[in-house]
Design a protein around this motif. Structure first.
Motif, PDB file in Angstrom:
ATOM      1  N   SER A  86       0.848  -1.339   0.053  1.00 51.36           N
ATOM      2  CA  SER A  86       0.001   0.072  -0.271  1.00 51.36           C
ATOM      3  C   SER A  86       1.181   1.428  -0.162  1.00 51.36           C
ATOM      4  CB  SER A  86      -0.866   0.062   1.260  1.00 51.36           C
ATOM      5  OG  SER A  86      -1.498   1.246   1.496  1.00 51.36           O
ATOM      6  N   GLU A  88      -0.204   4.047   0.740  1.00 53.16           N
ATOM      7  CA  GLU A  88      -0.651   4.766   1.965  1.00 53.16           C
ATOM      8  C   GLU A  88       0.073   4.615   2.973  1.00 53.16           C
ATOM      9  OE1 GLU A  88      -4.622   5.903   4.513  1.00 53.16           O
ATOM     10  OE2 GLU A  88      -4.869   5.000   2.515  1.00 53.16           O
ATOM     11  N   ASN A  91       3.906   4.795   3.523  1.00 55.92           N
ATOM     12  CA  ASN A  91       4.402   6.394   3.428  1.00 55.92           C
ATOM     13  C   ASN A  91       4.144   6.976   4.731  1.00 55.92           C
ATOM     14  OD1 ASN A  91       6.048   7.025   1.040  1.00 55.92           O
ATOM     15  ND2 ASN A  91       4.274   6.428   0.046  1.00 55.92           N
ATOM     16  N   ASP A  92       3.270   6.088   5.653  1.00 55.71           N
ATOM     17  CA  ASP A  92       2.734   6.872   7.174  1.00 55.71           C
ATOM     18  C   ASP A  92       3.861   6.325   7.910  1.00 55.71           C
ATOM     19  OD1 ASP A  92       1.872   7.166   9.398  1.00 55.71           O
ATOM     20  OD2 ASP A  92      -0.146   6.255   8.940  1.00 55.71           O
TER      21      ASP A  92
END
Length: 178
Positions: A86, A88, A91-92
């Motif tokens: 993912s 998202e 990158n979190d």
């Protein structure tokens, strides 16, 4: 069964057909991580090896077992993917997925999640979903994950046992179940 060998996968499907005649749930769980770390030294052959297991292996198994699944009153395919695929989550900074550099593995899991989506759209009457086991303590990661194997299988078990009428094309982890 060797997931990278068409003949081996076909033989496994034939054996299941002879002994069972039908498959209600197919769980595609083969996976390798390939090289970790510096992507500047990654080779095409290393990526292809990972894709051959993590993506093409799913295609082989699904194709071989689909005739047996179609005999089921409620056929289900579950692809074990990963939040590592993912954009998202990777990158979190608050997520463990963002701290790992595994270019071949993460790419393969992104591809597997999209493959799941395409199977869900293209196989009417078959419920096809992806499950993320999360960071689970297994041999795969040197038992470094904080979850137990039971916790890591929660999403797979939920998808396998939810029964008719549930959606296709979903990607869930154990937290989506609460």
């Amino acid at each position: 069964m060797y997931i990278t060998d068409d003949a081996s996968v076909a033989a496994a499907a034939k054996d299941v057909e002879q002994h069972e005649g039908v498959v209600d749930v197919l769980i595609n769980n083969a996976g390798v991580h390939g090289p970790l770390g510096d992507p500047s030294v990654l080779t095409g052959a290393e990526v292809l090896d990972v894709l051959n297991v993590n993506v093409a292996g799913v295609v082989r198994a699904t194709t071989a077992f689909l005739p047996l699944l179609r005999r089921s009153a409620d056929p289900v395919i579950i692809n074990v993917s990963s939040g590592m695929g993912s954009l998202e989550l990777t990158n979190d900074p608050a997520r463990p997925e963002s701290h790992v550099i595994a270019p071949a593995y993460t790419s393969s899991k992104a591809a597997l999640t999209m493959l799941t989506n395409q199977y869900a759209k293209g196989l009417p009457g078959v419920r096809v979903n992806a499950a993320d086991p999360g960071y689970t303590a297994t041999d795969f990661n040197g038992h470094s994950g904080p979850q137990t194997v039971t916790e890591g299988t929660d999403a797979v078990v939920a998808l396998a046992t939810e029964g008719p009428g549930h959606g296709s094309g979903r990607f869930i982890d154990r937290h989506d179940l609460l």
